[in-house]
Design an enzyme around this catalytic site. Structure first.
Site, PDB file in Angstrom:
ATOM      1  N   GLU A   1       3.142   2.211 -11.995  1.00  0.00           N
ATOM      2  CA  GLU A   1       2.297   1.500 -11.042  1.00  0.00           C
ATOM      3  C   GLU A   1       1.509   2.432 -10.125  1.00  0.00           C
ATOM      4  O   GLU A   1       1.720   2.420  -8.898  1.00  0.00           O
ATOM      5  CB  GLU A   1       3.142   0.546 -10.190  1.00  0.00           C
ATOM      6  CG  GLU A   1       3.879  -0.508 -10.984  1.00  0.00           C
ATOM      7  CD  GLU A   1       4.408  -1.649 -10.113  1.00  0.00           C
ATOM      8  OE1 GLU A   1       4.324  -1.566  -8.889  1.00  0.00           O
ATOM      9  OE2 GLU A   1       4.889  -2.638 -10.690  1.00  0.00           O
TER      10      GLU A   1
ATOM     11  N   GLU B   1       8.585  -4.183 -16.527  1.00  0.00           N
ATOM     12  CA  GLU B   1       9.306  -4.837 -15.430  1.00  0.00           C
ATOM     13  C   GLU B   1       8.910  -6.304 -15.379  1.00  0.00           C
ATOM     14  O   GLU B   1       7.734  -6.639 -15.542  1.00  0.00           O
ATOM     15  CB  GLU B   1       8.955  -4.256 -14.041  1.00  0.00           C
ATOM     16  CG  GLU B   1       9.502  -2.891 -13.770  1.00  0.00           C
ATOM     17  CD  GLU B   1       9.093  -2.357 -12.390  1.00  0.00           C
ATOM     18  OE1 GLU B   1       8.803  -3.164 -11.477  1.00  0.00           O
ATOM     19  OE2 GLU B   1       9.042  -1.134 -12.251  1.00  0.00           O
TER      20      GLU B   1
HETATM   21  C1  PNW Z   1       7.332  -2.850  -8.368  1.00  0.00           C
HETATM   22  N1  PNW Z   1       3.050  -5.228  -4.102  1.00  0.00           N
HETATM   23  O1  PNW Z   1       6.939  -2.696  -7.058  1.00  0.00           O
HETATM   24  C2  PNW Z   1       8.064  -1.555  -8.651  1.00  0.00           C
HETATM   25  O2  PNW Z   1       7.710  -0.889  -9.834  1.00  0.00           O
HETATM   26  C3  PNW Z   1       9.541  -1.635  -8.451  1.00  0.00           C
HETATM   27  O3  PNW Z   1      10.011  -0.369  -8.088  1.00  0.00           O
HETATM   28  C4  PNW Z   1       9.862  -2.721  -7.447  1.00  0.00           C
HETATM   29  O4  PNW Z   1      11.195  -2.739  -7.069  1.00  0.00           O
HETATM   30  C5  PNW Z   1       9.445  -4.044  -8.075  1.00  0.00           C
HETATM   31  O5  PNW Z   1       8.074  -4.026  -8.455  1.00  0.00           O
HETATM   32  C6  PNW Z   1       9.692  -5.260  -7.193  1.00  0.00           C
HETATM   33  O6  PNW Z   1       8.913  -5.213  -6.040  1.00  0.00           O
HETATM   34  C7  PNW Z   1       5.972  -3.384  -6.384  1.00  0.00           C
HETATM   35  O7  PNW Z   1       3.164  -5.257  -2.850  1.00  0.00           O
HETATM   36  C8  PNW Z   1       6.069  -3.381  -4.984  1.00  0.00           C
HETATM   37  O8  PNW Z   1       2.058  -5.777  -4.672  1.00  0.00           O
HETATM   38  C9  PNW Z   1       5.093  -3.990  -4.223  1.00  0.00           C
HETATM   39  C10 PNW Z   1       4.033  -4.609  -4.861  1.00  0.00           C
HETATM   40  C11 PNW Z   1       3.938  -4.602  -6.254  1.00  0.00           C
HETATM   41  C12 PNW Z   1       4.905  -3.982  -6.989  1.00  0.00           C
END
Ligand code: PNW
Length: 464
Positions: free
Chosen positions: A169, A365
């Site tokens: 990401e 994921e």
């Molecule tokens: C992803 N947003 O994180 C990550 O790859 C993981 O490490 C994380 O635990 C998981 O999704 C759940 O959140 C994100 O704010 C964190 O858009 C924040 C965002 C998107 C993805």
């Protein structure tokens, strides 16, 4: 859609779970690990919802044998984990920390002994702090340091790992890290965010080449993107324009360079005044555009955007969104406040495979957070467990969404549930639980949830 249709998965489909180093390992000061930007960010007051940090997390650094045994009981065939860069190259100067490599060799050996294929992410956000002090991803040199690190891992672990993921990401690294400061390093500067975008793209390309140089065709190279599904509020041209603008900066800034070797001209035009793009040098796009064996996609929910008000939302992590209004999510929400729209996953997979028909895809994921409670219940292994019907439903519905895309022709080769365990949820600390298995943070006990047991059944049946 009939709800009781049973959908089957291909025989060679990969079933996995996923975690990331900073979120599960703990052992932050052991075996020569250096600070990462997340260690430093957690020390700043007010950054993390519960004031916590990754010092202990799920203690997987010590408890990996137990976690591997749990995965074996679950029946998963693959584990997506990440390597902590500051364990491998802890200090400026580039010296390799042998103890860090030895740790991952032991973990990988135990996974392989248990018939679980490792899928290794090189960078899941824990940048060494000394690189941040030199400018982090806004500094071009970080991409070169990343390529050096990738070469070290390929050499040291290449006999144990086939599938490598360069970045997790990069959207979050660039836009939450540098756009609105909601993630480490906590910078709010759209010009730097755009430089970070380009240097992350460059790191991907240089890293892919470093792995290829070391391992040749033995390596399968991937990158994981959290591609957004932006839903326009209506067919009004202003709403559609807002969707297009969000798509360009969320998705096209990665897909264009990595898969087609170009930045869409509309990205350049829209970012006028924020940057002069002088960080894009001759030859960079050729370096970035490397053959990819499989594209990883992280999917949780859809976004709802509009353009009719003409006013952008405050603190949008992405640059050049002044006419993009973030509208309230529609439909049932998870504990993250994210909406649940399994159809969005089918749509995304169909769109990506329509555009890149020869590219293999995997869901790296997918999962959901809920307010879990532990019940004493002798039907669980260990006599207690978590009844999490909402996570079970989310899992089933999203797997069905994947199966429908496969049946419609999308080349989806695997699915990794986020997450094996409850873990450190970044700026939300330990307040959100995504695990198929619960972690009691007082005792480090692992406790089964219904969703973990249901996933085991689905894997066994190869159908949902
Ligand atoms: C992803 N947003 O994180 C990550 O790859 C993981 O490490 C994380 O635990 C998981 O999704 C759940 O959140 C994100 O704010 C964190 O858009 C924040 C965002 C998107 C993805």
């Amino acid at each position: 859609m009939v709800n009781d249709e049973r959908l089957a998965f291909p025989e060679d489909f990969t079933w996995g779970t996923a975690t990331a180093s900073f979120q599960v390992e703990g052992a932050a000061y052991e075996d020569g690990r250096g600070d990462s930007i997340w260690d430093v960010y957690c020390r700043q007051p007010g950054r993390i919802a519960d004031g916590s940090n990754g010092d202990v997390a799920c203690d997987q650094y010590h408890r990996y044998p137990e976690d591997i045994a749990l995965m074996k009981q679950m029946g998963v065939g693959a584990y997506r984990l990440s390597v902590a860069w500051p364990r491998i190259v802890p200090q400026a100067g580039g010296a390799i920390n042998q103890a860090g490599l030895d740790h991952y060799r032991r973990v990988l050996d135990m996974l392989l002994e248990n018939g679980i294929k490792p899928v290794v992410t090189l960078y899941h956000w824990d940048l060494p702090q000394y690189l941040q002090e030199a400018g982090g991803w806004a500094n071009r040199d970080t991409a070169q340091r990343y390529a050096d690190y990738a070469a070290v891992l390929a050499k040291a672990l290449g006999d144990r790992v086939q599938t490598w993921t360069t970045l997790n990401e990069p959207w979050c690294s660039a836009y939450l890290g540098y756009g609105n400061g909601g993630h480490a390093p906590g910078i709010c500067d759209y010009g730097q965010a755009l430089a970070a975008v380009h240097h992350l793209n460059l790191a991907h390309g240089l890293g892919a080449q470093a792995i290829r140089a070391e391992l040749g065709d033995r390596a399968r190279i991937s990158v994981t993107l959290n591609l957004q599904v932006n839903r326009a509020d209506s067919d009004d041209p202003a709403d559609l324009a807002a969707k297009t603008r969000a798509d360009l900066f969320a998705n096209e800034v990665w897909l264009g360079p990595m898969l087609a070797g170009t930045y869409d001209q509309r990205i350049h035009d829209a970012a006028e005044g924020l940057t002069d793009w002088s960080f894009v040098r001759d030859g960079d796009l050729e370096q970035i555009h490397q053959p990819l064996d499989v594209l990883g996609i992280n999917y949780y929910s859809t976004n709802h955007v509009g353009g009719r008000s003409g006013a952008g939302s405050e603190r949008n992590p992405m640059p050049a969104q002044d006419m993009v209004e973030t509208l309230p999510p529609q439909g049932p929400l998870t504990a993250m406040g994210w909406n649940q729209e399994p159809q969005g996953l089918t749509d995304l997979l169909m769109e990506v495979s329509g555009r890149f028909p020869k590219l293999d895809l995997m869901i790296t994921e997918n999962g959901s957070a809920w307010e879990d409670q532990v019940s004493l219940d002798s039907s669980f292994p260990g006599g207690k467990g978590v009844h999490d019907p909402q996570r079970v439903a989310y899992l089933e519905e999203h797997l069905r969404a994947v199966a429908r895309a496969i049946h419609a022709g999308a080349r989806v080769t695997g699915y990794f549930a986020w997450s094996l365990l409850d873990n450190f949820e970044w700026a939300l600390g330990y307040t959100k639980r995504f695990g198929l298995i619960r972690v009691d943070y007082d005792t480090q006990e692992r406790i089964w949830k219904d969703s973990g047991l249901r996933y085991a059944q689905i894997i066994h049946d190869r159908a949902v």
